[in-house]
Design an enzyme around this catalytic site. Sequence first.
Site, PDB file in Angstrom:
ATOM      1  N   GLY A  23       0.814  -1.204   0.000  1.00 26.33           N
ATOM      2  CA  GLY A  23       0.000   0.000   0.000  1.00 26.33           C
ATOM      3  C   GLY A  23       0.842   1.245   0.000  1.00 26.33           C
ATOM      4  O   GLY A  23       2.065   1.212  -0.088  1.00 26.33           O
ATOM      5  N   GLN A  27       4.962  -1.595   2.881  1.00 33.54           N
ATOM      6  CA  GLN A  27       5.053  -2.850   2.156  1.00 33.54           C
ATOM      7  C   GLN A  27       5.279  -3.956   3.180  1.00 33.54           C
ATOM      8  O   GLN A  27       6.126  -3.830   4.058  1.00 33.54           O
ATOM      9  CB  GLN A  27       6.207  -2.819   1.158  1.00 33.54           C
ATOM     10  N   VAL A  28       4.520  -5.044   3.045  1.00 31.22           N
ATOM     11  CA  VAL A  28       4.637  -6.166   3.969  1.00 31.22           C
ATOM     12  C   VAL A  28       4.862  -7.440   3.167  1.00 31.22           C
ATOM     13  O   VAL A  28       4.191  -7.685   2.165  1.00 31.22           O
ATOM     14  CB  VAL A  28       3.376  -6.308   4.850  1.00 31.22           C
ATOM     15  N   LYS A  43       7.732  -5.991   7.643  1.00 26.74           N
ATOM     16  CA  LYS A  43       7.220  -4.673   7.288  1.00 26.74           C
ATOM     17  C   LYS A  43       8.409  -3.769   6.969  1.00 26.74           C
ATOM     18  O   LYS A  43       9.263  -3.535   7.818  1.00 26.74           O
ATOM     19  CB  LYS A  43       6.405  -4.083   8.441  1.00 26.74           C
ATOM     20  N   ASP A 142      -5.202   4.568  15.131  1.00 24.03           N
ATOM     21  CA  ASP A 142      -5.542   4.124  13.774  1.00 24.03           C
ATOM     22  C   ASP A 142      -6.281   2.788  13.818  1.00 24.03           C
ATOM     23  O   ASP A 142      -5.957   1.860  13.075  1.00 24.03           O
ATOM     24  CB  ASP A 142      -4.288   4.010  12.907  1.00 24.03           C
TER      25      ASP A 142
END
Length: 248
Positions: A23, A27-28, A43, A142
């Site tokens: 995304g 990045q994962v 991650k 979040d």
Amino acid sequence: MEHDLMLCGRILLSVIELEVTDGIECQVYMAREIKTGEIVALKKIRMDNEREGFPITAIREIKILKKLHHENVIKLKEIVTSPDGNKYKGGIYMVFEYMDHDLTGLADRPGMRFSVPQIKCYMRQLLTGLHYCHVNQVLHRDIKGSNLLIDNEGNLKLADFGLARSFSNDHNGNLTNRVITLWYRPPELLLGTTRYGPAVDMWSVGCIFAELLHGKPIFPGKDEVGCSLLMSFLLVGIVGEILLTKCT
């Protein structure tokens, strides 16, 4: 093809699946720990716009995760770097325990509706993990479905502490209100407050609860004004119905 990553001069991991998620924010990747065979998640720490060294947001996230140890909070296992000679050259990665799903991914499956026992189970775990964070003076900031990770046994863990901040009950300093994904952002942040506490996380939890019951987000505004108006109309509608009932 697998690529080795290094930690303190020794081989630790091999990447076995690229871009589990890719995304704007991170990045994962999926990887296997060579010594134990354990599957983990990597991650990548974004360094693109950092001219003054390691990003302060990553330092803050690592510091917070290192002090949190709870069954409903994702576990940070290691920090690793990639050696020269492969496509991950110079990358820095946070190594987490691997979880099979996230709540949004499960909810988006065609025809998927969670049962009441499932909702109770997920909400209990979410509230337990978040209570632990708040007791340890950490605001997540979040809470949303994609940051609630679930394994195949139904265990839920809070993840992605990139916007998290430590707080103290006697600290009256200002915090940014540009946090929490819009659909889960409470009214006080939409209205611009910079002084807040655990209540902002609890609003997001309430949105998740309603979303699980309703089957879709309850405040899907396209911008801050849209979300504020939608909240106002819904709340005024509820108050209006109560008053009308009392009058009749």
